[in-house]
Design an enzyme around this catalytic site. Sequence first.
Site, PDB file in Angstrom:
ATOM      1  N   ASN A 140       0.855  -1.193   0.000  1.00 49.02           N
ATOM      2  CA  ASN A 140       0.000   0.000   0.000  1.00 49.02           C
ATOM      3  C   ASN A 140       0.896   1.249   0.000  1.00 49.02           C
ATOM      4  O   ASN A 140       1.727   1.431   0.898  1.00 49.02           O
ATOM      5  CB  ASN A 140      -0.897  -0.029   1.243  1.00 49.02           C
ATOM      6  CG  ASN A 140      -1.846   1.152   1.297  1.00 49.02           C
ATOM      7  OD1 ASN A 140      -1.436   2.279   1.067  1.00 49.02           O
ATOM      8  ND2 ASN A 140      -3.097   0.906   1.607  1.00 49.02           N
ATOM      9  N   HIS A 150       0.924   6.232   1.905  1.00 42.80           N
ATOM     10  CA  HIS A 150       1.663   7.177   2.744  1.00 42.80           C
ATOM     11  C   HIS A 150       2.883   7.789   2.057  1.00 42.80           C
ATOM     12  O   HIS A 150       3.469   8.737   2.570  1.00 42.80           O
ATOM     13  CB  HIS A 150       1.989   6.544   4.097  1.00 42.80           C
ATOM     14  CG  HIS A 150       0.714   6.289   4.860  1.00 42.80           C
ATOM     15  ND1 HIS A 150      -0.219   7.287   5.066  1.00 42.80           N
ATOM     16  CD2 HIS A 150       0.183   5.167   5.392  1.00 42.80           C
ATOM     17  CE1 HIS A 150      -1.252   6.790   5.710  1.00 42.80           C
ATOM     18  NE2 HIS A 150      -1.043   5.500   5.915  1.00 42.80           N
ATOM     19  N   HIS A 199      -5.621   3.766  -1.821  1.00 46.55           N
ATOM     20  CA  HIS A 199      -6.958   4.117  -1.346  1.00 46.55           C
ATOM     21  C   HIS A 199      -7.296   5.510  -1.843  1.00 46.55           C
ATOM     22  O   HIS A 199      -6.676   6.488  -1.419  1.00 46.55           O
ATOM     23  CB  HIS A 199      -6.955   4.063   0.198  1.00 46.55           C
ATOM     24  CG  HIS A 199      -8.297   4.289   0.816  1.00 46.55           C
ATOM     25  ND1 HIS A 199      -8.504   4.162   2.167  1.00 46.55           N
ATOM     26  CD2 HIS A 199      -9.496   4.631   0.289  1.00 46.55           C
ATOM     27  CE1 HIS A 199      -9.781   4.414   2.449  1.00 46.55           C
ATOM     28  NE2 HIS A 199     -10.390   4.715   1.324  1.00 46.55           N
ATOM     29  N   ARG A 201      -9.461   8.211  -1.364  1.00 46.42           N
ATOM     30  CA  ARG A 201     -10.443   8.638  -0.361  1.00 46.42           C
ATOM     31  C   ARG A 201     -11.280   9.795  -0.888  1.00 46.42           C
ATOM     32  O   ARG A 201     -10.836  10.573  -1.726  1.00 46.42           O
ATOM     33  CB  ARG A 201      -9.705   9.087   0.921  1.00 46.42           C
ATOM     34  CG  ARG A 201      -8.969   7.981   1.640  1.00 46.42           C
ATOM     35  CD  ARG A 201      -8.393   8.512   2.943  1.00 46.42           C
ATOM     36  NE  ARG A 201      -9.444   8.849   3.867  1.00 46.42           N
ATOM     37  CZ  ARG A 201      -9.788   8.105   4.929  1.00 46.42           C
ATOM     38  NH1 ARG A 201      -9.118   7.019   5.211  1.00 46.42           N
ATOM     39  NH2 ARG A 201     -10.759   8.464   5.714  1.00 46.42           N
ATOM     40  N   ARG A 206      -7.003  12.937   0.763  1.00 47.26           N
ATOM     41  CA  ARG A 206      -5.938  13.394   1.671  1.00 47.26           C
ATOM     42  C   ARG A 206      -4.558  12.868   1.267  1.00 47.26           C
ATOM     43  O   ARG A 206      -3.558  13.469   1.623  1.00 47.26           O
ATOM     44  CB  ARG A 206      -6.240  12.997   3.116  1.00 47.26           C
ATOM     45  CG  ARG A 206      -6.145  11.518   3.382  1.00 47.26           C
ATOM     46  CD  ARG A 206      -6.262  11.216   4.849  1.00 47.26           C
ATOM     47  NE  ARG A 206      -7.587  11.530   5.365  1.00 47.26           N
ATOM     48  CZ  ARG A 206      -8.083  10.995   6.484  1.00 47.26           C
ATOM     49  NH1 ARG A 206      -7.352  10.151   7.188  1.00 47.26           N
ATOM     50  NH2 ARG A 206      -9.276  11.297   6.906  1.00 47.26           N
ATOM     51  N   GLU A 242      -8.579   0.508  -2.942  1.00 47.74           N
ATOM     52  CA  GLU A 242      -9.493   0.556  -1.794  1.00 47.74           C
ATOM     53  C   GLU A 242     -10.429   1.741  -1.995  1.00 47.74           C
ATOM     54  O   GLU A 242      -9.983   2.837  -2.365  1.00 47.74           O
ATOM     55  CB  GLU A 242      -8.707   0.757  -0.496  1.00 47.74           C
ATOM     56  CG  GLU A 242      -7.802  -0.398  -0.157  1.00 47.74           C
ATOM     57  CD  GLU A 242      -6.959  -0.092   1.069  1.00 47.74           C
ATOM     58  OE1 GLU A 242      -7.102   1.002   1.660  1.00 47.74           O
ATOM     59  OE2 GLU A 242      -6.146  -0.942   1.432  1.00 47.74           O
ATOM     60  N   THR A 268      -8.297   3.698   8.096  1.00 48.24           N
ATOM     61  CA  THR A 268      -9.541   2.924   8.127  1.00 48.24           C
ATOM     62  C   THR A 268      -9.657   2.242   9.481  1.00 48.24           C
ATOM     63  O   THR A 268      -8.858   1.384   9.817  1.00 48.24           O
ATOM     64  CB  THR A 268      -9.518   1.870   6.993  1.00 48.24           C
ATOM     65  OG1 THR A 268      -9.045   2.495   5.809  1.00 48.24           O
ATOM     66  CG2 THR A 268     -10.890   1.304   6.758  1.00 48.24           C
ATOM     67  N   HIS A 299      -3.909  -4.515   7.622  1.00 47.75           N
ATOM     68  CA  HIS A 299      -4.040  -3.344   8.481  1.00 47.75           C
ATOM     69  C   HIS A 299      -3.199  -3.507   9.745  1.00 47.75           C
ATOM     70  O   HIS A 299      -3.410  -4.435  10.516  1.00 47.75           O
ATOM     71  CB  HIS A 299      -5.490  -3.033   8.882  1.00 47.75           C
ATOM     72  CG  HIS A 299      -5.671  -1.557   9.140  1.00 47.75           C
ATOM     73  ND1 HIS A 299      -5.208  -0.959  10.269  1.00 47.75           N
ATOM     74  CD2 HIS A 299      -6.202  -0.583   8.375  1.00 47.75           C
ATOM     75  CE1 HIS A 299      -5.465   0.334  10.201  1.00 47.75           C
ATOM     76  NE2 HIS A 299      -6.059   0.588   9.054  1.00 47.75           N
TER      77      HIS A 299
END
Length: 238
Positions: free
Chosen positions: A7, A10, A43, A45, A49, A70, A101, A192
């Site tokens: 993922n 970040h 993801h 969103r 962000r 995601e 999440t 996660h």
Amino acid sequence: MAELGVNIDHVATVRQARRTNEPDPVWAATLAQLGGADGITLHLREDRRHIQDRDLRVLRETVTVKLNLELACNPDIVTIACQTRPDQATLVPEKRQELTTEGGLEIVTHRQRVADTIKRLRDAGIIVSLFLDPEEKQIAAAAGLGAQAIELHTGAYAEATGEEGKQALELAKLRRAAQQVLDLGLTLHAGHGLTYRNVRPVAAIAGISELNIGHSIVARAIMVGFEQAVREMKKLVE
Ligand code: PXP
């Protein structure tokens, strides 16, 4: 053996801190693939962000392993997904104030909304996975909804550090939930909060085919790369 989905959200978080163009999550995805990633996860969103629409578009063009998007059951984001066609979509809940999440999808109470979203994504040829807490009633509710996979939320296991026996209990919960997913004939994923210290028992759960890991890999990448980055800047300054 479980496949690793990396993922890269970040990496985009660091870029968005300055609204600039570095570090580019697309570059990170290429490096992740060179490092052996079996999938790239991102993801998109509602609040944008970290990952931006452009990231998804360019990643769709450049990623050669599985691209896993995601997303929440938000019609506008689902439209973007159907147009971009990632290989897989993982449905997650989304609240604007959360840091990440926080829990799995509530499919007992939002059954129709989730079912409609799954149908739209599957009609676009996208594999659908549901991000669920390792709870019997949530997994049972997923039966017959049309999703092909369930990603078990490993957050409670990851957070159960320090307390004697708590992590073992959470691991046992994950194992039971994993068996329930497999008994339903669905593909088993997990993710996660997984780190270099806690990943092995989860990776060893029988029948698990995909782990999605982000924060810990990005955190480690900063640390293993920091010294060289400073050395290069020092040279330029001198
Ligand atoms: N799986 C899902 C469904 C997630 O929402 C996230 C966080 O975006 C992850 C895995 C990765 O979590 P982490 O960044 O803690 O490794």
